[in-house]
Enzyme design. Structure first.
Site, mmCIF file in Angstrom:
data_model
loop_
_atom_site.group_PDB
_atom_site.id
_atom_site.type_symbol
_atom_site.label_atom_id
_atom_site.label_comp_id
_atom_site.label_asym_id
_atom_site.label_seq_id
_atom_site.Cartn_x
_atom_site.Cartn_y
_atom_site.Cartn_z
ATOM 1 N N HIS A 74 34.937 30.044 40.898
ATOM 2 C CA HIS A 74 34.291 29.534 39.685
ATOM 3 C C HIS A 74 33.056 28.752 40.127
ATOM 4 C CE1 HIS A 74 33.758 26.958 36.117
ATOM 5 N NE2 HIS A 74 34.543 27.785 35.458
ATOM 6 N N ASP A 122 40.790 24.808 44.706
ATOM 7 C CA ASP A 122 40.566 24.673 43.272
ATOM 8 C C ASP A 122 41.840 25.129 42.564
ATOM 9 O OD1 ASP A 122 39.944 25.038 40.595
ATOM 10 O OD2 ASP A 122 38.039 26.045 40.947
ATOM 11 N N GLN A 172 43.172 26.951 37.653
ATOM 12 C CA GLN A 172 43.924 28.038 37.019
ATOM 13 C C GLN A 172 45.368 28.107 37.491
ATOM 14 O OE1 GLN A 172 43.038 29.911 34.528
ATOM 15 N NE2 GLN A 172 40.924 29.191 34.444
ATOM 16 N N LYS A 202 43.593 22.586 30.872
ATOM 17 C CA LYS A 202 44.178 23.909 31.102
ATOM 18 C C LYS A 202 45.700 23.829 31.258
ATOM 19 C CE LYS A 202 40.010 25.576 33.471
ATOM 20 N NZ LYS A 202 39.409 26.402 32.425
ATOM 21 N N CYS A 236 31.785 32.073 34.280
ATOM 22 C CA CYS A 236 31.376 31.113 35.321
ATOM 23 C C CYS A 236 31.744 31.618 36.712
ATOM 24 C CB CYS A 236 31.976 29.741 35.069
ATOM 25 S SG CYS A 236 31.381 28.928 33.581
#
Length: 403
Positions: free
Chosen positions: A115, A192, A195, A218, A358
């Site tokens: 991302h 990261d 998600q 999220k 993104c």
């Protein structure tokens, strides 16, 4: 069958089929109530007053930090930094650790799947320090060849930054093995988790990461609250990202002594209500359980995946196995622009995302400029999938291509 939808007020009052969960999830009533309760009953500036309201606000805020520590398996609350979101968390690492530790001749390795939040900060660091930015590329199905990682990560590599789960392909990546490779080369591992945290259980100690970032919104929590996990020995050596109120022990006309962790990195009035809401979201996710979440997400997304393959002119990116998509189905429709697909679906009450998500370098690498993404959560049902599929099957006809 409503299933868990009854826990989510918006889903019960709006007829939209909401399958844009990779962008942001909906909030259960308990999260909404937790934020409301903070502002109604406990609102004061944490960490600053010795009167009862401020003491209660501080306790609520720090209890949220403990909940995050336990949720991701960190050793200490001092390793949990509250931020606004994943983007701010990674920028904190880039500005505070990256600019302080990199120099010309060093390397930063990122994956092509990143991302923009885990790409642009490293571009900035490399521009300012003279370090070289290198890309770890995936296979065309989105999988990662660890042999390529072994070759790419060298003695010059100082930072390896990779998403745990792609927001385009839904593919989970072997962070634990990448961390082992990075550490053999004395590089730090940044993951990261924006998600991954809504879909899979995370244990930062088991993963072996040095930094791990995720967002509350999220994870069925509030917007405007995020988390950075960092290994204590690294955080203690890093300068503050922001300076100002609350992140200090003392200030003179010409200097300052910074507060201890984690407050050194939490300048200004904190988002206490957001932290409280995040704790409630974590409690809710734990009450449902990741086994149940995974089962329900796989059931509905695999159903949609197989039905999509039966519709002519639909092209699904990534793996041919539904279980490797983690609820994220990114696709194109032949001869129809993704924005047109999205508008037609929206007209039928279906909320999906169209664009580059993104992740422009990834789409360009895979040969696309824009795609459509349907991303399912555990509260989505087969009825939701059927409405999506019924609408999707009419897109080309409604664009004038016939049946």
């Amino acid at each position: 069958m409503q299933g868990y939808k009854t826990d989510f007020p918006l889903l019960m009052q709006d007829k939209t089929v909401y399958i844009d969960n990779a962008a942001t999830a909906q909030r259960p009533k308990c999260v909404i109530d937790a934020e409301k309760d903070f502002y109604t009953c406990h609102n004061a500036n944490p960490l600053r007053g010795i009167y009862e309201l401020s003491v209660q606000a501080t306790e609520n805020y720090e209890n949220a930090r403990k909940a995050v520590r336990d949720f991701i398996g960190a050793k200490s609350v001092q390793e949990i930094i509250f931020t606004r979101n994943t983007t701010e968390s990674i920028n904190l690492v880039a500005y505070s650790y990256g600019l302080s530790n990199l120099k010309k001749g060093d390397e930063v390795v990122v994956s092509i799947m990143e991302h923009h939040s885990d790409l642009l900060p490293w571009q900035m660091v490399c521009r300012q320090t003279g370090a070289e930015l290198k890309f770890l590329e995936c296979e065309k199905d989105g999988s990662l060849d660890l042999n390529k990682a072994e070759e790419l990560i060298t003695d010059r590599t100082k930072i390896v930054a990779v998403t745990q789960l792609s927001n385009v392909l839904g593919r989970e990546y072997p962070i634990e093995k990448l961390a082992e490779i990075a550490h053999r080369k004395n590089a730090v591992m940044v993951a990261d988790g924006a998600q991954s945290t809504p879909h899979i259980a995370v244990d930062v100690k088991k993963l072996g990461v040095d930094f791990f970032a995720f967002s509350g919104h999220k994870l069925y929590g509030p917007m405007g609250i995020g988390v950075l996990y960092g290994r204590r020995e690294l955080l203690e050596k890093m300068p503050p990202f922001l300076t100002g109120g609350e992140m200090i022990e003392s200030v003179s006309r010409t200097s300052a002594v910074y507060a201890e962790l984690p407050h050194k990195f939490e300048a200004g009035t904190v988002n206490a209500a957001g932290a409280v809401g995040l704790k409630s979201a974590i409690d809710y996710v734990k009450s449902v359980g990741f086994e149940e979440i995974h089962k329900r997400e796989l059931e509905v997304s695999a159903y949609a995946f197989e039905k999509m393959k039966e519709i002519a002119h639909i092209n699904i990116l990534g793996s041919e196995k539904a279980e490797e998509h983690n609820g994220i189905l990114t696709f194109t429709v032949d001869n129809v622009h993704p924005h047109d697909v999205s508008e037609i679906l929206a007209a039928d009450g279906i909320a999906v995302r169209a664009g580059h998500h993104c992740a422009q370098p990834l789409l360009e690498y895979l040969g696309y400029r824009s795609t459509v993404r349907a991303s399912f959560a555990f509260y989505n049902t087969k009825e939701d999938a059927d409405r999506f599929l019924d609408s999707l099957s009419t897109v080309r006809e409604r664009m004038g291509y016939g049946k």
